[in-house]
Design a protein around this motif. Structure first.
Motif, short mmCIF file in Angstrom:
data_model
loop_
_atom_site.label_atom_id
_atom_site.label_comp_id
_atom_site.label_asym_id
_atom_site.label_seq_id
_atom_site.Cartn_x
_atom_site.Cartn_y
_atom_site.Cartn_z
N UNK A 16 0.83 -1.21 0.00
CA UNK A 16 0.00 0.00 0.00
C UNK A 16 0.86 1.26 0.00
N UNK A 17 1.90 1.26 0.82
CA UNK A 17 2.78 2.44 0.88
C UNK A 17 3.49 2.65 -0.45
N UNK A 18 3.94 1.57 -1.06
CA UNK A 18 4.61 1.69 -2.36
C UNK A 18 3.66 2.25 -3.42
N UNK A 19 2.46 1.72 -3.50
CA UNK A 19 1.51 2.16 -4.52
C UNK A 19 1.13 3.62 -4.31
N UNK A 20 0.94 4.02 -3.06
CA UNK A 20 0.61 5.43 -2.80
C UNK A 20 1.75 6.34 -3.22
N UNK A 21 2.98 5.93 -2.94
CA UNK A 21 4.13 6.74 -3.33
C UNK A 21 4.25 6.85 -4.85
N UNK A 22 3.71 5.85 -5.56
CA UNK A 22 3.73 5.88 -7.02
C UNK A 22 2.56 6.68 -7.60
N UNK A 23 1.72 7.24 -6.73
CA UNK A 23 0.64 8.10 -7.18
C UNK A 23 -0.72 7.46 -7.29
#
Length: 529
Positions: free
Chosen positions: A33-40
């Motif tokens: 989830x954190x990775x996907x959010x950081x990717x926008x």
């Protein structure tokens, strides 16, 4: 931007969360989830405790309190542990607390009506062991024996060794899990879902489910036939009240329509949070999010069987992606609360040990495709060598107020960044947290030379962005210390590399990790106290 819904493990509220739980589906879901959010992307995370699971009854018996009180207390403890480890989902439901309880029950009955109307429910007679004095059937948490597939010891009718599920009358050498005054046999009738096994396998392959789990479907059908259990005579669960008539103690299995009901509840929560007029899992709609699961391998079959429920009930609620993990052991043995062979998450936090260091090491161990083992010695060594040692030396360089000599130039640093960032993104695309941790390792290794060529700000920004899904507290402190907008993100960090220059504006001592002794970790295991 893509919308994502991630559902992580539905833990049984029969005990506190330990490192084996955390290092599997919960860390996997949170880091993704954190990775996907950081990717926008827009990401919603949902989880829940399964208060109707049979082991709530077992814990209540052990602790001499009601099942209701047991489920309520451990739900609260699990939620507290997830918050403490920075793994708190956006929504954490308790299926036994209103209004979730009523919605959860209603989904069971609605799905049963649809399956019955489509002639997919089959009633089968069963001969089971029972307590001679009370007549209580010995199923689920009350039954022990050996797996009919691999021969390993089992409790209930699922095998943690091979992942197989089976019927209670198929358990080899069956016996009560706890002493009984006497045993007899009894007859009952239970409800099953008729499977289209060929279609189930095709649906699993379409979702790129790993071959080992598709093979598990084949082996299940060979052992049990093309049916999946919908009810059992446990007396604890959502009552079976809308399908064909069954004996009074028959309730819904949490691993059948109970799981589908959780998917639909997750859809309801998603719709509520994002202002949608209807549940995106009730029909094929354009605003349906990409739906991913993060679960342990012992729950693989029930989760894959939701594809069969989707097909039979004509409800598009099944996930688009499945991420299963193997088990993590402690010092070579299975985590066991009853034997005191366990490290609880809240004990870790209460001892003042660093949760970011723990998350990073658990990611390195990530039991995705194979079982792994946590030991105090390896954890302490990882902290000393990687976080205190190699990362500490990078921070030392960043505090020096002059440009360092370097064998690299900004262009080569940028190329190195692109390679490592691509590795990091591939790791999350496949759910490989160990590979994500290795990408962090790679950049720590490249950083000393990169600082001299590209400056500390860009190098530290990239390090924070790579580390953020695994070590969120540390990464956010670094990002704020660099006075960068938003949160750690690879795209923004990469752009900073193109503008070399600048060292840390203040000393970096608050960014450093402290060494940990193996004894401090071993002291958290109750059997060693």
């Amino acid at each position: 931007m893509t919308d994502h819904l991630i559902l992580s493990a539905l833990p049984t509220p029969n005990g506190e969360l330990h490192l084996g739980h955390l290092g599997g589906p919960f860390l996997a879901a949170d880091a993704l989830a954190r990775h996907l959010r950081a990717e926008g992307h827009r990401v919603t995370t949902v989880s829940a405790t399964d208060g109707w699971e049979s082991y709530v009854l077992d814990a209540a018996r052990r602790e001499e309190r009601s099942p209701q009180e047991t489920a309520r207390a451990y739900h609260a403890a699990i939620e507290t542990a997830l918050i403490a480890a920075d793994c708190e989902p956006d929504v954490f439901l308790d299926v036994r607390t209103e209004p979730t309880a009523s919605d959860h029950g209603d989904w069971h009955h609605w799905l049963t009506e649809r399956l019955t109307a489509r002639d997919r429910v089959e009633i089968r007679g069963e001969r089971l062991l029972a307590d001679a004095s009370t007549g209580e059937e010995l199923i689920a948490c009350w039954l022990a024996g050996r797996c009919p597939g691999c021969g390993e010891g089992v409790a209930g009718y699922t095998c943690e060794a091979c992942g197989m599920w089976f019927q209670p009358d198929g358990v080899r050498d069956p016996r009560p899990r706890h002493p009984r005054s006497g045993i007899r046999t009894t007859e009952t009738s239970s409800a099953f879902l008729r499977l289209d096994a060929g279609l189930l396998v095709r649906m699993a392959r379409e979702r790129r489910v790993p071959d080992e789990y598709v093979d598990l479907i084949h082996r299940y059908v060979e052992l049990n036939g093309p049916v999946w259990r919908l009810t059992h005579p446990l007396g604890w669960g959502v009552p079976w009240s809308t399908g064909p008539g069954l004996p009074p103690r028959q309730v819904h299995s949490t691993y059948a329509l109970g799981t589908t009901a959780m998917f639909l509840s997750a859809g309801e929560q998603y719709a509520r949070l994002h202002g949608l007029s209807r549940n995106p899992f009730l029909s094929e709609v354009h605003d349906r999010p990409l739906f991913a699961l993060c679960f342990g391998m012992d729950g693989a079959l029930p989760l894959l069987m939701q594809l069969a429920v989707q097909e039979a009930a004509e409800v598009p609620s099944a996930p688009d992606a499945y991420r299963f993990n193997q088990f993590m052991t402690l010092d070579g043995e299975k985590f066991s609360t009853s034997r005191g062979h366990v490290i609880r998450v809240l004990d870790w936090v209460d001892a003042g040990l660093d949760t970011d260091a723990l998350r990073f090491h658990l990611a390195r161990l990530s039991p995705g495709e194979k079982p792994t083992d946590f030991t105090a010695e390896r954890f302490a060594d990882d902290v000393t060598q990687t976080l205190v040692g190699r990362l500490g030396r990078v921070l030392d360089l960043c505090e020096v107020d002059r440009r360092q000599e370097s064998s690299s130039d900004p262009a080569s640093v940028r190329a190195r960044y692109e390679t490592i960032a691509a590795r990091h993104r591939r790791a999350f695309a496949t759910g490989d947290l160990a590979e994500a941790a290795a990408a962090v390792d790679d950049w720590i290794g490249a950083a000393p030379d990169a600082v001299g060529a590209a400056g500390a700000r860009g190098v530290l920004a990239v390090l924070a962005a790579l580390a953020a899904p695994l070590m969120p507290r540390w990464a956010n402190v670094v990002w704020k210390r660099l006075a960068l907008p938003g949160g750690p993100a690879l795209r923004a960090a990469g752009e900073l590399l193109s503008r070399p220059g600048g060292f840390l504006p203040v000393p970096a001592h608050q960014l450093r990790f402290d060494p940990v002794s193996p004894d401090a970790v071993r002291a958290l295991t109750p059997q060693t106290r």
